[in-house]
Design a protein around this motif. Structure first.
Motif, mmCIF file in Angstrom:
data_model
loop_
_atom_site.group_PDB
_atom_site.id
_atom_site.type_symbol
_atom_site.label_atom_id
_atom_site.label_comp_id
_atom_site.label_asym_id
_atom_site.label_seq_id
_atom_site.Cartn_x
_atom_site.Cartn_y
_atom_site.Cartn_z
ATOM 1 N N ILE A 103 0.815 -1.211 0.000
ATOM 2 C CA ILE A 103 0.000 0.000 0.000
ATOM 3 C C ILE A 103 0.850 1.263 0.000
ATOM 4 N N LEU A 104 1.971 1.250 0.756
ATOM 5 C CA LEU A 104 2.842 2.422 0.787
ATOM 6 C C LEU A 104 3.500 2.649 -0.565
ATOM 7 N N TYR A 105 3.955 1.569 -1.200
ATOM 8 C CA TYR A 105 4.571 1.693 -2.526
ATOM 9 C C TYR A 105 3.565 2.233 -3.538
ATOM 10 N N ILE A 106 2.330 1.761 -3.439
ATOM 11 C CA ILE A 106 1.295 2.197 -4.378
ATOM 12 C C ILE A 106 0.968 3.670 -4.167
ATOM 13 N N GLU A 107 0.865 4.084 -2.909
ATOM 14 C CA GLU A 107 0.569 5.488 -2.617
ATOM 15 C C GLU A 107 1.674 6.397 -3.142
ATOM 16 N N GLN A 108 2.912 5.911 -3.108
ATOM 17 C CA GLN A 108 4.036 6.694 -3.601
ATOM 18 C C GLN A 108 4.246 6.529 -5.107
ATOM 19 N N LYS A 109 3.331 5.788 -5.746
ATOM 20 C CA LYS A 109 3.381 5.560 -7.189
ATOM 21 C C LYS A 109 4.705 4.935 -7.617
ATOM 22 N N GLU A 414 16.406 17.542 -21.632
ATOM 23 C CA GLU A 414 15.455 18.551 -21.140
ATOM 24 C C GLU A 414 14.247 17.872 -20.493
ATOM 25 N N ASN A 415 13.777 16.801 -21.101
ATOM 26 C CA ASN A 415 12.651 16.062 -20.527
ATOM 27 C C ASN A 415 13.020 15.434 -19.187
ATOM 28 N N VAL A 416 14.271 14.986 -19.058
ATOM 29 C CA VAL A 416 14.738 14.445 -17.776
ATOM 30 C C VAL A 416 14.671 15.526 -16.699
ATOM 31 N N LYS A 417 15.118 16.717 -17.023
ATOM 32 C CA LYS A 417 15.104 17.820 -16.055
ATOM 33 C C LYS A 417 13.676 18.168 -15.637
ATOM 34 N N VAL A 418 12.784 18.186 -16.624
ATOM 35 C CA VAL A 418 11.384 18.491 -16.317
ATOM 36 C C VAL A 418 10.779 17.411 -15.423
ATOM 37 N N GLN A 419 11.091 16.150 -15.731
ATOM 38 C CA GLN A 419 10.555 15.046 -14.940
ATOM 39 C C GLN A 419 11.070 15.109 -13.502
ATOM 40 N N LEU A 420 12.349 15.417 -13.331
ATOM 41 C CA LEU A 420 12.912 15.531 -11.986
ATOM 42 C C LEU A 420 12.266 16.686 -11.227
ATOM 43 N N HIS A 421 12.019 17.777 -11.919
ATOM 44 C CA HIS A 421 11.344 18.905 -11.278
ATOM 45 C C HIS A 421 9.932 18.513 -10.835
ATOM 46 N N ASN A 422 9.218 17.766 -11.684
ATOM 47 C CA ASN A 422 7.861 17.342 -11.329
ATOM 48 C C ASN A 422 7.875 16.418 -10.114
ATOM 49 N N ILE A 423 8.863 15.543 -10.046
ATOM 50 C CA ILE A 423 8.977 14.650 -8.888
ATOM 51 C C ILE A 423 9.240 15.457 -7.623
ATOM 52 N N GLN A 426 6.176 17.204 -6.307
ATOM 53 C CA GLN A 426 5.185 16.353 -5.672
ATOM 54 C C GLN A 426 5.606 15.874 -4.295
ATOM 55 N N MET A 427 6.887 16.050 -3.954
ATOM 56 C CA MET A 427 7.359 15.606 -2.643
ATOM 57 C C MET A 427 6.827 16.524 -1.557
ATOM 58 N N PRO A 428 6.316 15.962 -0.443
ATOM 59 C CA PRO A 428 5.755 16.790 0.630
ATOM 60 C C PRO A 428 6.853 17.571 1.354
ATOM 61 N N ASN A 429 6.506 18.778 1.794
ATOM 62 C CA ASN A 429 7.406 19.618 2.587
ATOM 63 C C ASN A 429 8.736 19.887 1.888
ATOM 64 N N ASN A 430 8.699 19.921 0.570
ATOM 65 C CA ASN A 430 9.927 20.177 -0.175
ATOM 66 C C ASN A 430 9.592 20.999 -1.402
ATOM 67 N N PRO A 431 9.243 22.301 -1.226
ATOM 68 C CA PRO A 431 8.849 23.121 -2.371
ATOM 69 C C PRO A 431 9.983 23.268 -3.366
ATOM 70 N N PRO A 432 9.680 23.196 -4.659
ATOM 71 C CA PRO A 432 10.721 23.288 -5.679
ATOM 72 C C PRO A 432 11.312 24.675 -5.761
ATOM 73 N N GLU A 433 12.604 24.711 -6.092
ATOM 74 C CA GLU A 433 13.250 25.998 -6.288
ATOM 75 C C GLU A 433 12.830 26.575 -7.636
ATOM 76 N N ASN A 434 12.881 27.907 -7.712
ATOM 77 C CA ASN A 434 12.556 28.553 -8.971
ATOM 78 C C ASN A 434 13.692 28.317 -9.962
#
Length: 452
Positions: A103-109, A414-423, A426-434
């Motif tokens: 269940i934890l793995y599924i919730e974390q996709k 470029e797609n790798v960078k975008v994907q890493l930014h999206n991840i 989505q992480m809690p308590n870790n707002p992305p940098e500009n």
């Protein structure tokens, strides 16, 4: 028992568990005899004794005998009806235990799923299977079959009904509703229109091994049918068609007549639903060619359409497809990083055949065959951005040398960078940098788009 004896018993018991007991040779011979009796009396295959279930049952019986002494096996083994009644109960218990762990793995996709549908040829009953794949906290890749269930007899296998069937299965766990469960997975399926429609809102990737099967089907479609509607190109490939047809006829005859048993290694029959089985059939004939010729004669009617040189070249042509399928079907290691690599290898393989148009008639035939296959690969073997990202993240291929241009390499990075930014986002308590690297995925290459 005194305290000293108790210590000795514990120590000796510990040592006994660590030392492997040597089985007398006579016992090993008796075990062989009993296995022969088991296979003969119960009409079981010889490979049944290597089954994990059979070994687990034997170990249980050995442990029971060691604990209680010589007992009547009938007092230990349950009635078949009892086993039947407890089958679903045991499966449900094990499934619930598995889901509580996942269940934890599924919730974390962190999970992907594969699903397939098929119909029983005897009763014409449809079934659906769902297998989950995940990497645990010890970085070990696991796969478990979550369910194999009957598709409702009174329903058509439309996209809507297939999705409802999948939702109904996951609704047994109330953490989410059916749609939320499905959205937590990355799905890998064949290209059936109903499954594509059913998983339209989800991330879905095509099964690459299935696509290779479709590519080979298209490559040889038509050339095995000797009819008047064949094109000029298909007529030119008639020699290859005759070879495949003659091989199928020979193997079918030898199986039916029992003469296959006269060979040191049996010829293998092809299976319509698995095109790679045609290569296995051709390879088995190639290996046993001298024995078959000795049996029937080189000039016999059965061998008249089987050219040894053409057989060898056809096997060489098909071998990279078999290698790609085998590696992409692996279950004990990640395969998504192999998809782009094997597509590049197949394209290189086919281009080498296409441009090798010497005066040799056989080379001309294979050049035409490669052109058909190349068209199928380019039309059907589409890559998704996840295939590209996975290959880039695989250290030996991080430079993406198999990609045609630097522009394409830059797009993937470029797609790798975008994907890493999206991840990160989505992480809690870790707002992305500009950062200037965010934005929409750049996926403009029309030959690389994901089919829906």
């Amino acid at each position: 028992v005194c305290w000293v004896c108790w210590v000795c018993w514990v120590c000796l018991g510990f040592v006994a568990k660590k030392i492997k007991i040597k089985i007398p040779e006579k016992v090993s011979h008796d075990a062989v005899d009993e296995c022969v009796k088991f296979c003969a009396l119960d009409l079981r295959s010889f490979s049944a004794i290597n089954g994990d279930g059979f070994k687990s049952l034997c170990q249980f019986l050995i442990n029971t005998g060691a604990k209680y002494g010589a007992v009547d096996v009938n007092d230990v083994l349950p009635n078949p009806t009892t086993v039947s009644r407890n089958c679903i109960k045991t499966a449900t218990t094990l499934r619930n235990e598995l889901m509580s762990k996942l269940i934890l793995y599924i919730e974390q996709k962190r999970c992907s799923t594969t699903t397939d549908m098929w119909t029983d040829n005897y009763k014409k009953i449809g079934y659906t299977a769902v297998t989950i794949h995940y990497i645990d906290d010890n970085w070990v890749l696991n796969s478990n079959i979550l369910c194999v269930r009957q598709f409702p007899i009174d329903q058509k296998k439309s996209g809507e009904n297939v999705r409802r069937s999948l939702k109904d299965f996951f609704s047994a766990w109330p953490q989410y509703d059916g749609d939320d469960w499905l959205l937590n997975f990355v799905w890998v399926t064949d290209r059936g229109s109903n499954i594509i429609k059913a998983l339209e809102p989800n991330i879905r990737l095509n099964c690459s091994a299935h696509i290779i099967h479709n590519v080979l089907q298209y490559t040889f479609k038509g050339i095995e049918n000797n009819d008047s509607s064949q094109t000029e190109e298909e007529i030119d490939l008639e020699q290859i068609s005759n070879l495949i047809t003659a091989t199928k006829s020979l193997v079918r005859y030898m199986k039916k007549s029992g003469e296959n048993n006269l060979l040191s290694k049996s010829l293998l029959q092809s299976v319509d639903t698995r095109w790679n089985s045609n290569l296995a059939m051709l390879q088995s004939l190639f290996d046993m060619y001298s024995e078959v010729v000795q049996l029937y004669g080189q000039d016999s009617r059965k061998m008249s359409e089987i050219d040894y040189n053409l057989l060898s070249k056809l096997i060489d042509f098909l071998a990279p497809f078999k290698n790609a399928s085998t590696q992409l079907e692996g279950t004990s290691y990640p395969t998504i990083n192999l998809v782009m690599l094997h597509k590049a290898k197949l394209l290189k393989h086919l281009l080498s055949y296409k441009h090798n148009r010497r005066d040799d008639n056989i080379q001309i035939m294979f050049s035409q065959l490669a052109s058909r296959s190349l068209h199928a690969v380019q039309e059907r073997f589409k890559l998704d951005k996840y295939h590209e990202i996975a290959l880039f993240l695989w250290p030996p291929y991080k430079k993406l040398k198999m990609v045609d241009s630097q522009i394409e390499r830059d797009r993937i990075i470029e797609n790798v960078k975008v994907q890493l930014h999206n991840i990160q986002e989505q992480m809690p308590n870790n707002p992305p940098e500009n950062t200037s690297q965010t934005g929409n995925l750049n996926y403009s290459n029309k030959n690389q788009t994901h089919p829906t």
